[in-house]
Design a protein around this motif. Sequence first.
Motif, mmCIF file in Angstrom:
data_model
loop_
_atom_site.group_PDB
_atom_site.id
_atom_site.type_symbol
_atom_site.label_atom_id
_atom_site.label_comp_id
_atom_site.label_asym_id
_atom_site.label_seq_id
_atom_site.Cartn_x
_atom_site.Cartn_y
_atom_site.Cartn_z
ATOM 1 N N ALA A 173 0.841 -1.204 0.000
ATOM 2 C CA ALA A 173 0.000 0.000 0.000
ATOM 3 C C ALA A 173 0.874 1.252 0.000
ATOM 4 O O ALA A 173 0.617 2.198 -0.738
ATOM 5 N N ALA A 174 1.927 1.226 0.822
ATOM 6 C CA ALA A 174 2.787 2.405 0.923
ATOM 7 C C ALA A 174 3.519 2.658 -0.389
ATOM 8 O O ALA A 174 3.626 3.794 -0.845
ATOM 9 N N ARG A 175 4.015 1.574 -1.005
ATOM 10 C CA ARG A 175 4.718 1.746 -2.282
ATOM 11 C C ARG A 175 3.752 2.234 -3.354
ATOM 12 O O ARG A 175 4.107 3.040 -4.209
ATOM 13 N N MET A 177 1.369 4.204 -2.872
ATOM 14 C CA MET A 177 1.172 5.637 -2.672
ATOM 15 C C MET A 177 2.420 6.432 -3.038
ATOM 16 O O MET A 177 2.424 7.649 -2.956
ATOM 17 N N ILE B 87 5.059 0.571 -10.003
ATOM 18 C CA ILE B 87 3.992 1.045 -9.142
ATOM 19 C C ILE B 87 3.912 2.564 -9.264
ATOM 20 O O ILE B 87 4.937 3.228 -9.379
ATOM 21 N N PRO B 89 1.352 6.136 -7.950
ATOM 22 C CA PRO B 89 0.150 6.637 -7.281
ATOM 23 C C PRO B 89 -0.962 7.016 -8.264
ATOM 24 O O PRO B 89 -2.063 7.312 -7.820
ATOM 25 N N ILE B 92 -4.120 3.574 -8.045
ATOM 26 C CA ILE B 92 -4.167 3.218 -6.619
ATOM 27 C C ILE B 92 -5.038 1.974 -6.411
ATOM 28 O O ILE B 92 -6.122 1.847 -6.955
ATOM 29 N N PHE B 95 -7.469 -2.731 -1.207
ATOM 30 C CA PHE B 95 -7.437 -4.174 -0.967
ATOM 31 C C PHE B 95 -8.672 -4.660 -0.210
ATOM 32 O O PHE B 95 -9.394 -3.877 0.389
ATOM 33 N N ALA B 99 -5.654 -2.110 4.433
ATOM 34 C CA ALA B 99 -4.207 -1.893 4.353
ATOM 35 C C ALA B 99 -3.861 -0.588 5.038
ATOM 36 O O ALA B 99 -2.855 0.031 4.750
ATOM 37 N N PHE B 101 -2.708 1.807 8.184
ATOM 38 C CA PHE B 101 -1.634 1.616 9.148
ATOM 39 C C PHE B 101 -2.173 1.722 10.572
ATOM 40 O O PHE B 101 -2.711 2.761 10.942
ATOM 41 N N PHE B 112 -1.020 10.652 5.476
ATOM 42 C CA PHE B 112 0.203 9.935 5.102
ATOM 43 C C PHE B 112 0.384 9.935 3.584
ATOM 44 O O PHE B 112 1.454 10.217 3.067
ATOM 45 N N ILE B 116 3.500 11.625 1.520
ATOM 46 C CA ILE B 116 4.357 10.952 0.546
ATOM 47 C C ILE B 116 4.359 11.735 -0.760
ATOM 48 O O ILE B 116 5.376 11.853 -1.433
ATOM 49 N N ARG B 160 -8.265 7.664 1.518
ATOM 50 C CA ARG B 160 -6.826 7.704 1.313
ATOM 51 C C ARG B 160 -6.502 7.583 -0.168
ATOM 52 O O ARG B 160 -5.651 8.293 -0.697
ATOM 53 N N LEU B 164 -5.152 11.018 -3.277
ATOM 54 C CA LEU B 164 -4.001 11.095 -4.170
ATOM 55 C C LEU B 164 -4.413 11.436 -5.600
ATOM 56 O O LEU B 164 -3.580 11.518 -6.479
#
Lengths: 279, 262
Positions: A173-175, A177, B87, B89, B92, B95, B99, B101, B112, B116, B160, B164
């Motif tokens: 998920a972080a990658r 983003m 990959i 953004p 997106i 899941f 996912a 945090f 977050f 990024i 989230r 983006l």
Amino acid sequence: METQIKSNSKKVSLSHKIVNKIINKDTLSLVIFIGVFLAVWQLVYMSEFFPKISLPSPLAVGQTIIELVLDFTLVKGTAFTLWRLFLGFLISLTLGLIIGLFMIKFQQFGKTMSSFAVGLQSFPSIAWIPFAILLIGFNDSGILFVVVMSCVFSVMLSTYSGLRNVPPIYIRAARNMGAKGFTLFRYVLIPAATPTLIMGMRQAWSFAWHALIGAEMLITTLVGLGYILSVGREFSNMSQIIATMIVIFTIGLIFDRVVFIKIEEKIRDRWGLDQQKID
Amino acid sequence: MMKFKYQSSPPQKVFLSLKNVSKKYAQQNSESNTVLENINIQILDGEIITILGKSGCGKSTLLNLIAGFENSFGGEILLNEKPVKDISPERIMMFQESALFPWLTAFQNVEFALKIAKVPKNQREKQAKNYLKIVGLSDYSNSYIHQLSGGMKQRVSLARALSLNPKILLMDEPFAALDITIKKTLYKELLNLHKKTRKTILFVTHNINEAVLLGDRVIVMSPRIYGIKKEYAIDIPKDQRDDDLSIKNIINQITADLYDNA
């Protein structure tokens, strides 16, 4: 009628809360526990099963504690011991984290190192002492060496396994983003591994504490709680031995309960690790 | 190799295009295992495409390829006529499991993503608040993830993802773990959001009702042929699909397709 019952029960629970605040249930049971312990000790003392020189009364030990505090023996000893503990723990933390990161970065090294570290983690810390004396000598560095060797592997292993076991979905998920490299490491991998890291640090701390007292007893440097213990044995001064043991016990308890439990609880609470899944 | 053909004459610009996409996994006993073979899909800007199939039909793999999680595959995937690589953004993924945090609050999770993306602090705080408001979770912005219900978690995930401003939203069975009443509200909310944002959405599911309710087109995949079995265009307006009779017919047809193993 019903409302009355309700308000009554409210009152009861309110007063209950107040009582709870003043006399915490845990504190109360701790006080009772200590009381019973002292009473049993006093009884054994009075039964004269052991000679009085071998087992002094609780009161005598209390007096010794006060004396040793007033003549600064215990104060100085505690200060030095804590300083060594702090220094040794800091060195282990730094080294353990760095090597743990290398283990993640270089997989084959990590694999080999981790089985090596598991072996060394369970290696009795006291068995390092002869080695430390001959290698480094009867000094502070020798003691620090034993402390570091006893706990650095716990830090190393928890860093390694904590980072390795970060759920892949977080990384994905972080990658997705756009996080990568240091950002991914700093803001995802490290926080995700934190519960494991804290657990490893707590274990390392307790290993370090065990090792430190042992090393202070055997690597004589004329200062420290372990040294006071060994002096007590030389002079057959049981009061001093028990008084020092009580101080060692208290320090251990305070660190574990106040420092580590608090940190762990905070993290567990935030992550919801104590919650049972109801839905 | 099969020659590529349009499935229907394109009235709009093709936004995402899959040409002869195949994927094989190398297995340990050196026998390679085909998952996808000759997949051709054309997606228009602003469409919702649902991909329907039983487990093992490769629908999630397809989504992973589009997301760029896996770079080795046959054929071509073009987004805005540019080949999809790595990959990004702009594609997106959402899941099935959350996912999000667990060490961050709902608000911080949305923030977050913006952090990024290097959005300045005061701006990203405003945006994160705004996106939480859009998914109706303003009151929960300071809650940690475990304090939220399954439906709320997926709403935060959606916030989230949207924050983006991706070109395409890839949804991998995001509602599969939720119960039916929550699902229904989330369908409505997703469709409302889609109306406002006109984001292109690729939605993978094994739930026929869900596929038919949400999709402009439903693509049915089958593990037997490693690919697309049939494609249904659904012309009924989305707000009328709940109680439309012809929807029932389509569902029956698709059910028959899905369970016909020939």
